[in-house]
Design an enzyme around this catalytic site. Structure first.
Site, PDB file in Angstrom:
ATOM      1  N   ASP A   1      25.397  36.518  75.129  1.00 30.32           N
ATOM      2  CA  ASP A   1      26.805  36.867  74.876  1.00 30.32           C
ATOM      3  C   ASP A   1      27.433  37.568  76.078  1.00 30.32           C
ATOM      4  O   ASP A   1      28.656  37.678  76.158  1.00 30.32           O
ATOM      5  CB  ASP A   1      26.926  37.744  73.612  1.00 30.32           C
ATOM      6  CG  ASP A   1      26.196  39.078  73.709  1.00 30.32           C
ATOM      7  OD1 ASP A   1      25.444  39.303  74.681  1.00 30.32           O
ATOM      8  OD2 ASP A   1      26.367  39.909  72.786  1.00 30.32           O
ATOM      9  N   GLU A   2      26.585  38.042  77.020  1.00 34.03           N
ATOM     10  CA  GLU A   2      27.131  38.800  78.153  1.00 34.03           C
ATOM     11  C   GLU A   2      28.008  37.936  79.058  1.00 34.03           C
ATOM     12  O   GLU A   2      28.787  38.461  79.853  1.00 34.03           O
ATOM     13  CB  GLU A   2      26.003  39.481  78.943  1.00 34.03           C
ATOM     14  CG  GLU A   2      25.223  40.430  78.045  1.00 34.03           C
ATOM     15  CD  GLU A   2      24.251  41.337  78.756  1.00 34.03           C
ATOM     16  OE1 GLU A   2      24.481  41.682  79.921  1.00 34.03           O
ATOM     17  OE2 GLU A   2      23.241  41.720  78.128  1.00 34.03           O
TER      18      GLU A   2
ATOM     19  N   LYS B   1      23.964  33.855  84.554  1.00 33.26           N
ATOM     20  CA  LYS B   1      23.779  33.132  83.284  1.00 33.26           C
ATOM     21  C   LYS B   1      24.996  32.234  83.015  1.00 33.26           C
ATOM     22  O   LYS B   1      24.846  31.093  82.559  1.00 33.26           O
ATOM     23  CB  LYS B   1      23.571  34.105  82.122  1.00 33.26           C
ATOM     24  CG  LYS B   1      22.259  34.864  82.138  1.00 33.26           C
ATOM     25  CD  LYS B   1      21.016  33.996  82.006  1.00 33.26           C
ATOM     26  CE  LYS B   1      20.843  33.375  80.641  1.00 33.26           C
ATOM     27  NZ  LYS B   1      19.522  32.706  80.493  1.00 33.26           N
TER      28      LYS B   1
END
Ligand code: NAD
Ligand code: TYD
Length: 340
Positions: free
Chosen positions: A131-132, A159
């Site tokens: 979710d970051e 990511k």
């Protein structure tokens, strides 16, 4: 149906929980684990499966095409049917100190793996993201799959880069890849540099518990087993090209987590030490997981109130594991075999 699943990063925290779950819950599937055994990789996490004939460990780096080829070759004549991609540099503080290893493993490594998987006609590829990548929330609202990516740390930026490469291989080649974006995990085998195991380990040794800034940053905590079950649901029932958020509506400020740990361990709050805040510290993460709940029927099984005591108990019961990691001697476990 028998499947041969290549798991990358299976010696890390979530990967090792996932490998163990697969061998228990899908006993007719074969599992190949490709892991470079960085500081975060620990074969002691996998002693339960190491003698299992349906489990194969391949020591190798996802950024090295020859290592990736070796892992696919371990699938034998029938080949690898599915890939679950966990391998990554995963700690925000380390990425602030030095971003390059994050770009290497998370971005370059993901592309090397995607190329190899596509060439070999892999049927399903699940990319385990975070979710970051969505950045930071204010006091209200939730991340949905449509929230624009706005990563703030070198970790989350790398990511997000890997997510874009996975999206691109689906859009360009129709490659059957899916992306999962999960909130913060906790549970057995987490490396004690992350908040919960670090605080457990320090509290047990009566060492200071460092709280960054005011301790009011909020994370949405999910027990690792729930995350693993969600990934399995995506592997088995997810649609190619889709993104699935994973979370459990367990939002707590860091200071509350630390106080809960101290209470469970019967340790004094005087161990808490407020320290300089993390650079670019994201204030709040919170996941809207309705898509995976409604389309794949996954829901978390554990609340924080259930699974935090289970996690504390696990670390109590695995003092040797924790001591080996804290002292660095866990690396001796495999260095003789692999020279890692
Ligand atoms: P971890 O740091 O505990 O484990 C990472 C594993 O990957 C280690 O075994 C390491 O040896 C291996 N690895 C690293 N670079 C490699 C490379 N170049 N080649 C082969 N292996 C390599 O990480 P984790 O907490 O288990 O996270 C796993 C995945 O889940 C990551 O992709 C992470 O971004 C994602 N994720 C983690 C969380 C969390 O709370 N921990 C939440 C959401 C998503
Ligand atoms: P962490 O476990 O590193 O996960 P992430 O940064 O990926 O969310 O940190 C969780 C939260 O705890 C985050 O807000 C930073 C904070 N934190 C501390 O306050 N002290 C610490 O020693 C650590 C490791 C984290």
């Amino acid at each position: 149906m028998t499947r041969t699943v290549l798991v990358t990063g299976g010696a890390g925290f979530i990967g090792s929980n996932f490998v163990q779950m697969l061998r228990e819950d899908r006993p007719d599937w074969r599992v190949i684990n490709l892991d470079a055994l960085t500081y975060a990789g620990n074969l002691e996490n996998l002693t339960a499966v190491e003698a299992d004939p349906e489990y194969t460990f391949v020591h190798g780096d996802i950024t090295v095409a020859a290592d990736v080829a070796k892992a696919f070759a371990a699938g034998g004549e029938s080949g690898v049917s599915d890939v679950i991609h966990f391998a990554a540099e995963s700690h925000v503080d380390r990425s602030i100190a030095s971003g390059l290893p994050f770009v290497q493993s998370n971005v370059v490594g993901t592309q090397v793996l995607l190329d190899a998987a596509r060439e070999r006609g892999v049927q399903r590829f699940v990319h385990v993201s975070t979710d970051e990548v969505y950045g930071s929330l204010g006091k209200t609202g939730f991340f949905t799959e449509e929230t624009p990516l706005s990563p703030n740390s070198p970790y989350s930026a790398s990511k997000a880069g890997s997510d874009m490469l996975v999206r691109a291989v689906h859009e360009t080649h129709g490659f059957p890849a899916m992306i999962t974006r999960c909130s913060n995990n906790y549970g057995p085998y987490q490396f004690p540099e992350k908040l919960i195991p670090l605080m457990i380990a320090n509290a047990r040794e009566d060492k200071a518990l460092p709280i960054y800034g005011d301790g009011m940053q909020i994370r949405d905590w999910l027990y690792v087993r729930d995350h693993c079950e969600a990934i399995l649901a995506v592997l088995e029932r997810g649609s190619a090209g889709e993104v699935y958020n994973i979370g459990g509506h367990n939002e707590y400020p860091n200071i509350d987590i630390v106080r809960a740990i101290l209470k469970h361990l019967d340790k004094p709050e005087s161990l808490i030490e407020y320290v300089t805040d993390r650079l670019g510290h994201d204030r709040r993460y919170a996941i809207d997981a309705r898509k995976i709940e409604e389309t794949l029927g996954w829901t978390p099984r554990y609340t924080f109130e259930q699974a935090l005591p289970m996690t504390l108990q696990w670390y109590q019961d695995h003092d040797g594991w924790l001591q080996n990691v804290r002292s660095g001697s866990y690396r001796d476990y495999y260095s003789a075999q692999y020279g890692a």
